[in-house]
Design an enzyme around this catalytic site. Structure first.
Site, mmCIF file in Angstrom:
data_model
loop_
_atom_site.group_PDB
_atom_site.id
_atom_site.type_symbol
_atom_site.label_atom_id
_atom_site.label_comp_id
_atom_site.label_asym_id
_atom_site.label_seq_id
_atom_site.Cartn_x
_atom_site.Cartn_y
_atom_site.Cartn_z
ATOM 1 N N ARG A 187 -4.982 6.802 -2.074
ATOM 2 C CA ARG A 187 -3.660 6.868 -1.716
ATOM 3 C C ARG A 187 -2.486 7.624 -2.558
ATOM 4 O O ARG A 187 -1.306 7.967 -3.282
ATOM 5 C CB ARG A 187 -2.997 4.477 -1.763
ATOM 6 C CG ARG A 187 -3.299 4.353 -0.191
ATOM 7 C CD ARG A 187 -3.047 3.312 0.207
ATOM 8 N NE ARG A 187 -3.311 2.955 1.080
ATOM 9 C CZ ARG A 187 -3.501 2.990 1.777
ATOM 10 N NH1 ARG A 187 -3.087 4.304 2.844
ATOM 11 N NH2 ARG A 187 -4.910 2.311 2.926
ATOM 12 N N ASP A 189 0.372 -1.465 0.235
ATOM 13 C CA ASP A 189 -0.236 0.409 -0.312
ATOM 14 C C ASP A 189 0.860 0.688 0.359
ATOM 15 O O ASP A 189 -0.037 2.388 -0.045
ATOM 16 C CB ASP A 189 -0.715 -0.417 1.386
ATOM 17 C CG ASP A 189 -1.859 -0.861 0.869
ATOM 18 O OD1 ASP A 189 -2.195 -1.541 0.104
ATOM 19 O OD2 ASP A 189 -2.168 -1.557 1.282
HETATM 20 C C1 S3P Z 1 -5.434 -5.166 3.619
HETATM 21 C C2 S3P Z 1 -4.530 -6.364 2.411
HETATM 22 C C3 S3P Z 1 -3.676 -5.800 1.534
HETATM 23 C C4 S3P Z 1 -3.481 -4.139 1.765
HETATM 24 C C5 S3P Z 1 -5.190 -3.159 1.460
HETATM 25 C C6 S3P Z 1 -5.990 -3.722 3.164
HETATM 26 C C7 S3P Z 1 -6.139 -6.447 4.835
HETATM 27 O O1 S3P Z 1 -5.037 -6.686 0.200
HETATM 28 O O2 S3P Z 1 -3.840 -3.494 0.339
HETATM 29 O O3 S3P Z 1 -5.282 -2.357 1.600
HETATM 30 O O4 S3P Z 1 -6.216 -5.325 5.596
HETATM 31 O O5 S3P Z 1 -6.155 -7.285 4.526
HETATM 32 P P1 S3P Z 1 -4.575 -7.712 -0.131
HETATM 33 O O6 S3P Z 1 -5.096 -8.313 0.954
HETATM 34 O O7 S3P Z 1 -5.681 -7.693 -1.495
HETATM 35 O O8 S3P Z 1 -3.299 -7.830 -0.639
#
Ligand code: S3P
Length: 441
Positions: free
Chosen positions: A396, A323
């Site tokens: 973001r 992120d």
């Molecule tokens: C998150 C996991 C990530 C991240 C998202 C929040 C979470 O996504 O990019 O902003 O809270 O589990 P992915 O599981 O798709 O990698």
């Protein structure tokens, strides 16, 4: 959303940043605290909750499912959990707004219930892939329909799910967490293998609620049928929100800039390693946990400006900085030399296609770059042109380009910034307090 969709910013070029700031609570942890609190026995008290649109969407969805949630203050929540059978069918579709985490985790929470549910969201969420969660849940016995792989997601509640062994095709905490939630309600054992570590907030928090969880050799396993005990939770400030100011400080903090009470879970802080490799001057001051309620490590982070040089990012660090890559690309654009990121195709299925959005914004600011199928190559420069950047409604992307103005020769205008409220309420004030010349137009 409290701000109009057409909201935009003009950020004055140049300047410096300094000061000591808190940033709001962690989004990932706040979603999980609400959901686990809802299926726990007894009350769960949450402090440091993120009062942002995404987490409020989760709270509204749980309330529509019959969960009593009180908010004695904006960042304090009391969830009255009523155990595994607490949830009731809602009278209409559950609208999760912009929140991908909410939708994917809800799929795991709702698949084993005794009622049906339909999940929808805003235009961005309605485009995002949901089969990555639906498919493995079906292998556990769930009945879920998607529309060509995307929302609306229709869940036909199936209380007889079976635990399973499963290897995740991508390192995704959302998929892992959805399957752990379903596994809690399933018969037998659920064991998940990740191709690379992803954020482990769900595992830490399940333990805080009294769940037994095994972790060995990259496999996370739990037995179904365990009950959760309501608890006290302290949500640390969100490292992903701090990240914008870490990069701002690395570029322009002639006096120290300090961010306080930040969650520094190592599955989240890949950006720190990347900035260190680039030559950044960043120091962590660990905080003790006097309450004993913190399942997550917390620190203050202090940063001062230092010359940055481009790097090749090791692919195994990508999930640990996923992120933060938009703002990392801004650091790369201001570093000397070239930076290469590969193995980041996941960025294409976030709130926007973040590789394409960043490439277009970098082009608008005159940065030499190449868009790759799974990453970006960037040649840094001592200063950037000003220009107009479209955030594509992605919080973001908007905040990352606000930081780019610190090295620009002319104002940077950023379009479509309303969704910043999903993760960082108060960003504009915080940015101005730090020293950015940010105005809302
Ligand atoms: C998150 C996991 C990530 C991240 C998202 C929040 C979470 O996504 O990019 O902003 O809270 O589990 P992915 O599981 O798709 O990698």
């Amino acid at each position: 959303m409290s701000t109009p969709a057409a909201a935009r910013w003009r950020v004055a070029p140049g300047g410096t940043v300094a000061g000591t700031f808190p940033v709001p609570g962690d989004k990932s942890i706040s979603h999980r605290a609400l959901m686990l609190g809802a299926i726990a026995n007894g009350e769960t008290h949450i402090r440091g909750f993120l009062d942002g649109e995404d987490c409020l969407a989760t709270a509204r969805a749980l309330a529509a499912l019959g969960v009593r949630i009180e908010r004695p203050a904006a960042t304090e929540v009391c969830v009255h959990g009523a155990g595994a059978g607490a949830l009731r069918g809602a009278s209409g579709p559950l609208d999760l707004g912009n929140a991908g985490t909410a939708m994917r985790l809800m799929m795991g929470l709702l698949a084993p219930q005794g009622f049906d549910a339909t999940l929808i969201g805003d235009a961005s969420l309605m485009r995002r892939p949901m089969e990555r969660v639906a498919q493995p849940l079906r292998a556990m016995g769930a009945r879920i329909d998607t529309h060509e792989g995307r929302p609306p997601v229709v869940i036909h509640g199936t209380p007889e799910l079976r635990g399973m062994e499963y290897t995740l095709p991508v390192a995704s905490a959302q998929v892992k967490s959805a399957l752990l939630l379903a596994g809690l309600a399933a018969r037998g054992r659920t064991a998940l293998r990740e191709p690379a570590p992803s954020r482990d907030h769900t595992e830490r928090m399940l333990r805080a609620f009294g769940v037994q969880l095994e972790e060995q050799g990259g496999v996370i396993a739990l037995e179904g049928g365990q009950s959760l005990r309501g608890t006290e939770l302290e949500v640390p400030a969100d490292f992903s929100s701090a990240a914008f100011f870490l990069v701002a400080g690395a570029l322009a903090a002639e006096q120290p800039l300090r961010l306080t009470n930040i969650g520094v879970n190592p599955t989240r802080t890949g950006l720190l390693g990347l900035l260190h490799q680039m030559g950044a001057d960043i120091r962590l001051i660990p905080r003790r946990d006097p309450t004993g309620h913190n399942a997550e490590p917390v620190a203050d982070i202090e940063v001062r400006a230092a010359p940055l040089r481009g790097i090749t990012v090791p692919e195994e660090l990508v999930p640990l900085a996923i992120d933060e890559l938009p703002v990392f690309f801004i650091a790369a654009a201001c570093a000397s030399g070239e930076t290469l990121v590969r193995g980041a195709a996941e960025l294409r299925v976030k709130e926007s296609d973040r590789l394409a959005a960043m490439a277009a914004g970098l082009a608008a600011l005159g940065v030499e770059h190449r868009l790759l199928p799974d990453g970006l190559w960037i040649r840094g420069a001592p200063s950037l042109a000003g220009g107009r950047v479209d955030s594509r409604g992605d919080h973001r992307i908007a905040m990352a380009f606000a930081m780019a103005a610190l090295r620009a020769r002319a104002p940077v205008e950023i379009v479509d910034v309303a969704n910043v409220a999903t993760s960082f309420p108060g960003f504009e004030e915080c940015a101005r307090e730090a020293g950015l010349g940010l105005a809302r137009l």
